[in-house]
Structures are given as C-alpha cells and as structure tokens.
Enzyme design. Structure first.
Site, short mmCIF file in Angstrom:
data_model
loop_
_atom_site.label_atom_id
_atom_site.label_comp_id
_atom_site.label_asym_id
_atom_site.label_seq_id
_atom_site.Cartn_x
_atom_site.Cartn_y
_atom_site.Cartn_z
N ASP A 84 52.46 34.27 21.60
CA ASP A 84 51.27 33.46 21.92
C ASP A 84 50.07 34.40 22.14
OD1 ASP A 84 49.86 31.14 22.62
OD2 ASP A 84 50.38 31.35 24.75
N GLU A 135 43.62 31.93 14.85
CA GLU A 135 42.68 31.18 15.70
C GLU A 135 41.24 31.37 15.25
OE1 GLU A 135 43.28 31.46 19.92
OE2 GLU A 135 41.15 31.29 20.35
N HIS A 207 45.62 24.23 21.96
CA HIS A 207 45.97 25.04 23.13
C HIS A 207 45.47 24.33 24.39
CE1 HIS A 207 47.22 29.06 21.40
NE2 HIS A 207 46.92 28.35 20.32
N GLY A 209 47.13 22.63 26.75
CA GLY A 209 47.67 21.26 26.83
C GLY A 209 47.79 20.71 28.24
N VAL A 230 51.68 24.12 26.07
CA VAL A 230 51.70 23.78 27.50
C VAL A 230 52.25 24.98 28.27
CG1 VAL A 230 52.68 22.24 29.25
CG2 VAL A 230 52.11 21.34 26.98
P1 13P Z 1 47.79 25.66 29.47
O1 13P Z 1 48.26 26.73 30.37
O2 13P Z 1 46.44 25.18 29.82
O3 13P Z 1 48.78 24.54 29.36
O4 13P Z 1 47.64 26.30 28.01
C1 13P Z 1 48.75 26.82 27.35
C2 13P Z 1 48.36 27.49 26.09
O5 13P Z 1 47.46 27.10 25.40
C3 13P Z 1 49.16 28.66 25.65
O6 13P Z 1 48.57 29.31 24.59
#
Ligand code: 13P
Length: 293
Positions: A84, A135, A207, A209, A230
């Site tokens: 990520d 992205e 992203h 979420g 999330v």
């Molecule tokens: P949140 O922590 O706001 O749920 O975002 C998660 C995310 O986008 C990971 O890349």
C-alpha cells in the site's frame, strides 16, 4: 488462495461491487481478515504499508506469514497481498519478497518521473505475475508518515496513467486517510464519473474508506470504484474493544475471577473479534459477500 488482484477487481467492476482492501498490522489482524473473508466467501486484499511492513519485521516476514496462514487456515477465497502506497524501492522489494500485488505511489513525484517509474515497475511486476496500482491526484491526510494534499485527480492524467498498463488506478476525489474532519465536503462524485469515463474499464480504487457515509460508498461503486481501502476503522474498533476489556478489569492479575485474562490470547481476542465484525460490515456494504470464485 494467494493470487494477484487483477481478476478479482475486473470481476468486481463487471459485477458492480467492490473488493475491500484491509490493512494488516500483525498476525491477529491478518488472521481475523482471512477468516472473515473465508466465512463470507468474499475475495479480499491485504494491504501492507511500508511502515507496517517495517513494524512486522520486513516484507519477507509479511509474505511468509500471509502465505503460511493462508495455507494452514485452509483459505480458499482469492487473497491478494498488496503493498500500500509503496515508493520505488519498496515496490521492488515486494516483488522480490513474494507479494502478489503492489501499489506504486508516485503521486508526489513530477508527472514525467511518476510515468517513467510506473512503466518500469509495471514491466517488472507483470513479468512476475503481480498486479499494479498507481495513483493520480494525492489522497489527503497522513497514513504511516505518507502525507497527501488531497487533490482531485485530472481525468486526462488518469487516462495517461491507465495507458501505461497498470491494472487498477487510485484517483483522488476528495478522499482522506484517517478520520474525516467535521467540515469535509464529501466525495467529488462528478469528478469520479469523469475519471471513470476517461479511463474506460479499469477498476478504480477509493482510499480513505473509513468514515465515508454509506450512501457515498454505494454511489462511488456505481461510478466505477471496485476496490475500497479500509485501515483506520479496524484500528479504532481494535483499540476500543481492547480498552473495554482492560477497563472491565479482565486483564488485572490481582482481581478475582480473571482466569489469567492477561494472557495475550485472551487480551487480544476482543479486538480480533471486533476486526472480524468490522470486515463483515464493510464487505456487506461493498456488495462482495458470496463473490469469491
Ligand atoms: P483509512 O485509514 O482512512 O481507512 O484509509 C485506508 C487507506 O486508504 C489505505 O491506503
């Protein structure tokens, strides 16, 4: 079953639902998410930030843990192990370590450099069977030390990035990592519709979420979002459940009837169950329950 994320996300786009990416932090997190996905017969993506990988001991440790849990727990639903918001070096390290998917976040780089590095990583990853997320337009807020300004992506840049052969695209539409401020204006759904039209059939990624109202999630999925990330939500429910357990005196070694409640297997259980419940809630909202095949 460890796979890359390409097929599950193409199927999600065609079927008008989204696959959840749930970020992992340790063994309990990973096990909770895998078991819940299996229970719900839903595909799942395990997200690993650079910071979380470092915390767990490195990319090889994470890959070995996920592979072994997948096998030992008898997980048959499709599971992608995904980097990520990786930088260039992290993306290369994950390709070597046995991840099945990477996100190269070149959104802070000048566009030319983002394009060059994305092209190179697409080739490297595809040669080894991994899927690639890129992205455009940075996601607002901070996650594990990565801070974005929160720009809304330009549909032309999205189309350009898509043409580099990536498998799914994260496009900023006013979404933010972490807890949304009270004055947040909501998702820019018309910008999302423009991006979806400009990028053809590529699965789009939302992203941040955590904290997006359910009706906006549903509208985003209708407008081409096929993967929703999330992280904070699971952290919040884990912390809340663990704090409640401790506040009730259950971990106190001097209290009566504690039955060794300080044993980590007991201490971490309420948080583990809370993550499972959160994953179920989100997978149900995303419409992915029963979609594993
Ligand atoms: P949140 O922590 O706001 O749920 O975002 C998660 C995310 O986008 C990971 O890349």
């Amino acid at each position: 079953m460890l796979v890359n994320a390409t097929r599950m996300l193409k199927e999600a786009k065609a079927g008008h639902y989204a696959v959840g990416q749930f970020n992992i932090n340790n063994l309990e997190w990973t096990k909770a998410i895998l078991l819940e996905a299996q229970e719900l017969n839903a595909p799942v993506i395990l997200g690993v930030s650079m910071g979380a990988a470092k915390y767990m001991g490195g990319y090889k440790v994470v890959a070995a843990m996920v592979k072994a849990l997948d096998e030992e727990l008898g997980i048959t639903v499709p599971v992608a192990l995904h980097l990520d918001h990786g930088n260039y070096d992290a993306a290369k390290a994950c390709i070597e370590a046995g991840f099945t998917s990477i996100m190269f976040d070149g959104s802070s780089l000048p566009l030319e450099e983002n394009i060059e590095k994305t092209k190179e990583l697409v080739k490297l990853a595809h040669d080894r069977g991994l899927s690639v997320e890129a992205e455009v337009g940075s996601i607002g807020g901070t996650e594990d030390g990565i801070t974005g300004k929160g720009e809304v992506a330009d549909p032309k840049e999205c189309a350009l990035m898509t043409s580099l052969g990536i498998d799914f695209l994260a496009a900023g539409i006013g979404n933010i990592h972490g807890i949304y401020p009270a004055n947040w204006e909501g998702l820019q759904l018309s910008a999302l519709a423009d991006i979806n039209a400009a990028t053809g059939n590529i699965p789009l990624v939302l992203h941040g979420g955590t904290g997006i109202p359910d009706d906006q999630i549903v509208a985003a999925v209708k407008n081409g979002v096929s993967k929703i990330n999330v992280n904070t939500d699971c952290q919040l429910v884990f912390a809340e459940a663990t704090i409640a357990y401790c506040a009730a005196g259950k971990a106190d070694p001097t209290a009566a009837n504690t039955a060794k409640g300080y044993d980590p297997r007991k201490l971490l259980k309420p948080g583990f169950e809370a993550i499972r419940a959160k994953v179920k809630e989100k997978m149900t909202l995303f419409g992915e329950v029963g979609k594993a095949n």
